[in-house]
Motif scaffolding. Structure first.
Motif, PDB file in Angstrom:
ATOM      1  N   GLU A 179      -4.951  -9.426  10.327  1.00 31.44           N
ATOM      2  CA  GLU A 179      -5.342  -8.007  10.381  1.00 31.44           C
ATOM      3  C   GLU A 179      -5.875  -7.498   9.040  1.00 31.44           C
ATOM      4  O   GLU A 179      -5.416  -6.500   8.497  1.00 31.44           O
ATOM      5  N   ILE A 180      -6.886  -8.193   8.509  1.00 31.19           N
ATOM      6  CA  ILE A 180      -7.532  -7.743   7.270  1.00 31.19           C
ATOM      7  C   ILE A 180      -8.538  -6.639   7.629  1.00 31.19           C
ATOM      8  O   ILE A 180      -9.481  -6.881   8.387  1.00 31.19           O
ATOM      9  N   PRO A 181      -8.361  -5.431   7.116  1.00 32.76           N
ATOM     10  CA  PRO A 181      -9.241  -4.336   7.536  1.00 32.76           C
ATOM     11  C   PRO A 181     -10.652  -4.471   6.976  1.00 32.76           C
ATOM     12  O   PRO A 181     -10.840  -4.835   5.809  1.00 32.76           O
ATOM     13  N   THR A 182     -11.627  -4.191   7.812  1.00 34.31           N
ATOM     14  CA  THR A 182     -13.016  -4.131   7.338  1.00 34.31           C
ATOM     15  C   THR A 182     -13.461  -2.673   7.253  1.00 34.31           C
ATOM     16  O   THR A 182     -14.631  -2.359   7.399  1.00 34.31           O
ATOM     17  N   TRP A 183     -12.514  -1.809   7.006  1.00 29.39           N
ATOM     18  CA  TRP A 183     -12.722  -0.388   6.781  1.00 29.39           C
ATOM     19  C   TRP A 183     -11.739   0.022   5.678  1.00 29.39           C
ATOM     20  O   TRP A 183     -10.876  -0.757   5.278  1.00 29.39           O
ATOM     21  N   ALA A 184     -11.876   1.213   5.159  1.00 19.52           N
ATOM     22  CA  ALA A 184     -10.985   1.668   4.095  1.00 19.52           C
ATOM     23  C   ALA A 184      -9.598   1.943   4.662  1.00 19.52           C
ATOM     24  O   ALA A 184      -9.444   2.772   5.556  1.00 19.52           O
ATOM     25  N   ASP A 185      -8.610   1.219   4.160  1.00 17.04           N
ATOM     26  CA  ASP A 185      -7.226   1.351   4.632  1.00 17.04           C
ATOM     27  C   ASP A 185      -6.319   1.507   3.410  1.00 17.04           C
ATOM     28  O   ASP A 185      -6.038   0.542   2.697  1.00 17.04           O
ATOM     29  N   ARG A 186      -5.862   2.727   3.166  1.00 17.28           N
ATOM     30  CA  ARG A 186      -5.052   3.003   1.980  1.00 17.28           C
ATOM     31  C   ARG A 186      -3.698   2.304   2.019  1.00 17.28           C
ATOM     32  O   ARG A 186      -3.052   2.161   0.979  1.00 17.28           O
ATOM     33  N   SER A 187      -3.269   1.882   3.203  1.00 15.02           N
ATOM     34  CA  SER A 187      -1.961   1.225   3.310  1.00 15.02           C
ATOM     35  C   SER A 187      -2.017  -0.260   2.950  1.00 15.02           C
ATOM     36  O   SER A 187      -0.976  -0.910   2.847  1.00 15.02           O
ATOM     37  N   GLU A 188      -3.225  -0.822   2.750  1.00 16.59           N
ATOM     38  CA  GLU A 188      -3.359  -2.247   2.448  1.00 16.59           C
ATOM     39  C   GLU A 188      -2.889  -2.514   1.022  1.00 16.59           C
ATOM     40  O   GLU A 188      -3.471  -2.024   0.063  1.00 16.59           O
ATOM     41  N   ARG A 189      -1.824  -3.329   0.890  1.00 18.90           N
ATOM     42  CA  ARG A 189      -1.240  -3.612  -0.415  1.00 18.90           C
ATOM     43  C   ARG A 189      -1.332  -5.096  -0.794  1.00 18.90           C
ATOM     44  O   ARG A 189      -0.892  -5.484  -1.876  1.00 18.90           O
ATOM     45  N   ARG A 190      -1.883  -5.914   0.075  1.00 18.08           N
ATOM     46  CA  ARG A 190      -1.943  -7.344  -0.211  1.00 18.08           C
ATOM     47  C   ARG A 190      -3.048  -7.656  -1.225  1.00 18.08           C
ATOM     48  O   ARG A 190      -3.983  -6.885  -1.402  1.00 18.08           O
ATOM     49  N   THR A 191      -2.913  -8.819  -1.861  1.00 13.73           N
ATOM     50  CA  THR A 191      -3.846  -9.224  -2.917  1.00 13.73           C
ATOM     51  C   THR A 191      -4.564 -10.517  -2.524  1.00 13.73           C
ATOM     52  O   THR A 191      -3.969 -11.400  -1.896  1.00 13.73           O
TER      53      THR A 191
END
Length: 250
Positions: A179-191
């Motif tokens: 579930e890697i977002p291809t839109w802006a997702d402020r909750s994404e914290r992975r590196t």
């Protein structure tokens, strides 16, 4: 999958070449009158000739070697006796296992003569994908490509489908990170870590931000409003020298 050595990378590149060349051949064969089943058989033969196995069949028992979606369908379309018509917008997704390594690619094609806005959508779908690819580097947020893709979409008057995402790939068709977002997702914290293998596959649309099942087959997806939507997808590796795209035909 995380690439640990040159041998791993060469195996991934080999799988990438097979699916990329299959996708290219299928795109070149698109013409009014051909059925999606005939197109899929071409894809099957290409994969087999390269020593590869269809990943959706192997992993999920999908009823086709490739996914072929005729607009307004945008993803997971099952090949059948539907005949391609002039002006159709068609998505082809090709993924395969070669010697235990998986690669995944896809593209949308406007069958001539296409409406100018659909031709522009296809052009900008490719641009959106490469905008995201350029944001990939070890140490960056896994959400960085999506942020740049959304900025591109907003500047150019498009929406993005938000319930179809990118994913890790390599040791299997779908793996961590999922579930890697291809839109802006402020909750994404992975590196993004060095050697990480994953897809980027934005769904750029003339208004849609959601897809749902469009048929009673358990697979085919389309926007409820039938808005034209395209997907372009590459498998890539994050390296210190920049992203390495492995699903290029040449």
């Amino acid at each position: 999958m995380t690439i640990g050595n040159e041998d791993d990378l060469e195996k991934l590149k080999a799988a990438g070449r097979v699916v990329a060349r299959t996708l290219k051949a299928m795109g070149e064969a698109l013409e009014p009158g051909i059925t999606t089943r005939e197109l899929d058989e071409l894809g099957r033969r290409m994969l087999e000739a390269g020593g590869a196995r269809s990943a959706p069949q192997l992993t999920y028992g999908f009823p086709g070697a490739t996914c072929i979606s005729v607009g307004p369908d945008v993803a997971h379309g099952i090949p059948d006796d539907t005949r391609v018509q002039a002006g159709d917008l068609i998505n082809i997704d090709v993924s395969a296992d070669l010697d235990g390594v998986f690669a995944d690619t896809g593209a949308s094609f406007a069958v001539p003569p296409a409406h100018p806005r659909v031709e522009r959508l296809c052009r900008d779908g490719r641009r959106a994908l490469w905008t995201g690819i350029r944001a990939v580097r070890p140490g960056a947020s896994l959400g960085a490509p999506g942020r740049d893709i959304e900025a591109f979409a907003r500047r150019n008057g498009y929406s993005l489908v938000r319930n179809l995402a990118s994913h890790g790939v390599g040791a299997s068709l779908h793996e961590e990170p999922k579930e890697i977002p291809t839109w802006a997702d402020r909750s994404e914290r992975r590196t993004i870590t060095e050697g990480l293998v994953f897809t980027l596959e934005p769904f750029l649309s003339l208004g849609a931000d959601w897809v749902e099942e469009s048929r009673d087959d358990g697979w085919t997806l389309a926007p409820p409003g039938r808005e034209p939507t395209v997907q372009y997808e590459h498998t890539l590796v994050a390296t210190r020298r920049g992203p390495v795209v492995v699903t290029l035909a040449d």
